[in-house]
Scaffold this motif. Structure first.
Motif, PDB file in Angstrom:
ATOM      1  N   THR A 101       0.855  -1.186   0.000  1.00 39.35           N
ATOM      2  CA  THR A 101       0.000   0.000   0.000  1.00 39.35           C
ATOM      3  C   THR A 101       0.892   1.237   0.000  1.00 39.35           C
ATOM      4  O   THR A 101       1.769   1.380   0.854  1.00 39.35           O
ATOM      5  CB  THR A 101      -0.921   0.028   1.224  1.00 39.35           C
ATOM      6  OG1 THR A 101      -1.747  -1.144   1.217  1.00 39.35           O
ATOM      7  CG2 THR A 101      -1.808   1.260   1.214  1.00 39.35           C
TER       8      THR A 101
ATOM      9  N   GLN B 287      -4.155   6.731  -2.146  1.00 37.97           N
ATOM     10  CA  GLN B 287      -3.445   5.476  -1.924  1.00 37.97           C
ATOM     11  C   GLN B 287      -3.484   4.605  -3.173  1.00 37.97           C
ATOM     12  O   GLN B 287      -4.445   4.663  -3.951  1.00 37.97           O
ATOM     13  CB  GLN B 287      -4.044   4.692  -0.755  1.00 37.97           C
ATOM     14  CG  GLN B 287      -3.677   5.209   0.620  1.00 37.97           C
ATOM     15  CD  GLN B 287      -4.097   4.245   1.719  1.00 37.97           C
ATOM     16  OE1 GLN B 287      -5.049   3.486   1.570  1.00 37.97           O
ATOM     17  NE2 GLN B 287      -3.383   4.286   2.846  1.00 37.97           N
TER      18      GLN B 287
ATOM     19  N   ARG C 107      -2.607   0.418  -4.297  1.00 38.07           N
ATOM     20  CA  ARG C 107      -2.230  -0.933  -3.898  1.00 38.07           C
ATOM     21  C   ARG C 107      -1.561  -1.598  -5.098  1.00 38.07           C
ATOM     22  O   ARG C 107      -2.053  -1.526  -6.227  1.00 38.07           O
ATOM     23  CB  ARG C 107      -3.461  -1.748  -3.486  1.00 38.07           C
ATOM     24  CG  ARG C 107      -4.074  -1.335  -2.178  1.00 38.07           C
ATOM     25  CD  ARG C 107      -3.461  -2.082  -0.996  1.00 38.07           C
ATOM     26  NE  ARG C 107      -3.900  -3.481  -0.914  1.00 38.07           N
ATOM     27  CZ  ARG C 107      -3.380  -4.360  -0.071  1.00 38.07           C
ATOM     28  NH1 ARG C 107      -2.401  -3.996   0.740  1.00 38.07           N
ATOM     29  NH2 ARG C 107      -3.826  -5.599  -0.050  1.00 38.07           N
TER      30      ARG C 107
END
Length: 524
Positions: free
Chosen positions: A136, A147, A149
């Motif tokens: 992350t 963010q 991933r």
């Protein structure tokens, strides 16, 4: 949504890795802190084996700005400001490609965009964490924080790598403060330049060959007439305290006077900038304690930095890091990677970084001022008359002395080495080996009399390219190349027997995984 790979850093190493992943069918996201590419003058080109590697990806002409193949320097070079007579060598490994770093970034960015890479400029990584499945990434973007991933994260973000620091990877080494380097683009008297050799003839001192460092009892001096720029003049000294004043051309003139013992009339640079005018005190020699932690990897200066006396910029290591990691990471993501393939990145590249550090430290010791060093250099100069010594130091400088452990009982001297350049005569015409490696796929080159080795890899023909050809006095009759152009298997037999064919299959299994998984991954 989880991205496959996020690359932190949009410099040459990050962009090269992005292109390598894209060639293997993986589309990474590149995060670059700077909103536009830096115009700051940095590296002035590529040196050594990496020049041949960019040729293997079809980038040499784009970087050089014109047609022509990489040509080795077979005349003269230096090690620690002592002459290397490359004419003693049958095959010089010293290749050079003079091109400013901003042009390298431009070409590699164009290539990455052609391959569909997403590059986000003005996006800075400010945090990261990882679990068993993904990394992350906390990003500060132009429109606010967000963010990402990703299955894997690669730090290509330089010597002060945020990725390395946030991952808790140590960066042990040594910081030196004993030397000061002053550099500037400047003009010199035109009548001092030899039009035939490019040497700078300094009255009262002598000839200074271009691009090669010159050492005196008081420091070092170099003159680099880079194409399209005013000459870059540099002087290195020890024990010169920093006055706190801004760097100036007068300061460089005074430094050159102390080093050479004579005045060199340096004028302001001509033409459009940006121009170099800088003072660097000290330097770092550091190698990360590990090149990977979990799903986070490091390449380039994020993984290693070393003194500029090491025979070429860190790009020569970093770009090869990127090419080594790219195909391995792609294989892991596609699902066809053999066990331990990703681990081999650190196993192979960390020793290469350590080797270049040894090179840098040895040259720094031999180029230092002082009478005791002068005596050592006199002895060393005698050793440089020996062909084998010149060969060894040239290969060290070029980075071509690296041999990877391919984990098989294959005594052929090319196994583990970077594949040699070859002109191949095929049924459809003559082709260079470099033209066959631009897709970054495994390659079986069959030069045997019966051209039947494809049968040994019949279950991998959708994964491994097979080329049958003839070559003039080849060093091997068959070669299996990894995507990074290192030889995984080789034969010297005109007609390889059953044992050699089995060794070929074993090498393919070791590096490209079980055939059934490879077929599934390629099909995906």
């Amino acid at each position: 949504m989880i991205a496959d790979v996020v690359i932190v850093g949009g410099g040459p190493n990050g962009l090269m890795l992005a292109s390598e992943l894209s060639l293997a069918g993986i589309k990474p996201i590149v995060l670059e802190r700077l909103p536009v590419p830096s115009e700051e003058p940095k590296a002035n080109g590529l040196l050594g084996q990496v020049v041949r590697m960019v040729d293997r990806r079809g980038l040499h002409e784009r970087l050089s700005g014109g047609p022509g193949l990489p040509q080795p320097n077979s005349a003269y070079f230096m090690f620690a400001a002592m002459g290397l007579d490359l004419s003693l060598l049958a095959d010089s490994p010293i290749y050079a490609l003079p091109v400013p770093q901003r042009r390298i970034v431009q070409v590699l960015q164009e290539r990455a965009l052609e391959l569909g890479v997403e590059i986000r400029r003005g996006h800075e990584v400010v945090g990261l964490s990882q679990d068993d499945d993904a990394v992350t990434v906390d990003v500060a973007g132009p429109d606010g924080p967000y963010q990402l991933r990703a299955r894997y994260l690669v730090g290509a973000d330089g010597a002060h790598s945020v990725t390395r620091k946030l991952s808790g990877i140590g960066f042990p080494g040594v910081t030196y403060d004993r030397m000061t380097l002053r550099s500037a683009h400047a003009t010199v008297p035109a009548e001092w330049v030899d039009p035939a050799t490019g040497a700078l003839h300094v009255p009262g001192y002598g000839a200074v060959l271009p691009f090669l460092p010159h050492r005196t009892e008081h420091g070092g001096f170099s003159y680099a007439p880079l194409p399209g720029h005013p000459p870059l003049i540099s002087a290195t000294e020890s024990d010169q305290p920093d006055t706190g004043a801004a760097m100036s051309l007068d300061e460089l003139r005074a430094s050159v006077r102390r080093v050479l013992g004579v005045d060199v009339p340096l004028g302001p640079p001509e033409g459009a900038g940006p121009h170099v005018l800088r003072r660097l005190t000290g330097g770092n020699t550091r190698v990360a304690e590990r090149f990977a932690r979990g799903r986070v990897f490091l390449i380039g200066d994020a993984a290693h930095v070393y003194s500029a006396t090491g025979g070429g910029s860190g790009l020569n290591l970093g770009l090869q890091d990127a090419i080594n990691l790219g195909w391995k990471l792609a294989a892991e993501i596609r699902g066809g990677a053999p066990a331990g393939l990703l681990d081999s990145y650190e196993i192979e590249r960390r020793p290469a970084a350590r080797r270049m550090v040894v090179n840098a430290q040895a040259q720094a010791a031999l180029i230092a001022p002082g009478g005791d060093v002068t005596g050592l250099r006199e002895l060393f100069t005698e050793l440089l008359r020996d062909r084998d010594t010149v060969q060894r130091l040239a290969e060290l400088t070029a980075g071509s002395d690296i041999r990877y452990d391919m984990g098989a009982d294959n005594p052929h001297p090319l196994v583990g080495r970077f594949a040699p350049d070859l002109d191949l005569h095929t049924p459809t015409g003559t082709v260079r080996l470099a033209e066959l490696t631009r897709t970054a796929r495994p390659l079986l080159l069959d030069l045997t009399e019966d051209a039947s080795l494809a049968e040994a890899l019949s279950d991998r023909l959708d994964q491994v390219d097979v080329v049958t050809a003839r070559a003039q006095d080849p060093a091997a009759t068959a070669l299996l190349l990894r995507p990074d152009c290192y030889v995984a298997w080789a034969s010297a037999s005109p007609r390889p027997d059953a044992a050699e064919r089995e060794a070929l299959r074993a090498a393919a299994h070791r590096w490209f995984g079980p055939a059934e998984l490879a077929r599934t991954a390629v099909g995906a």
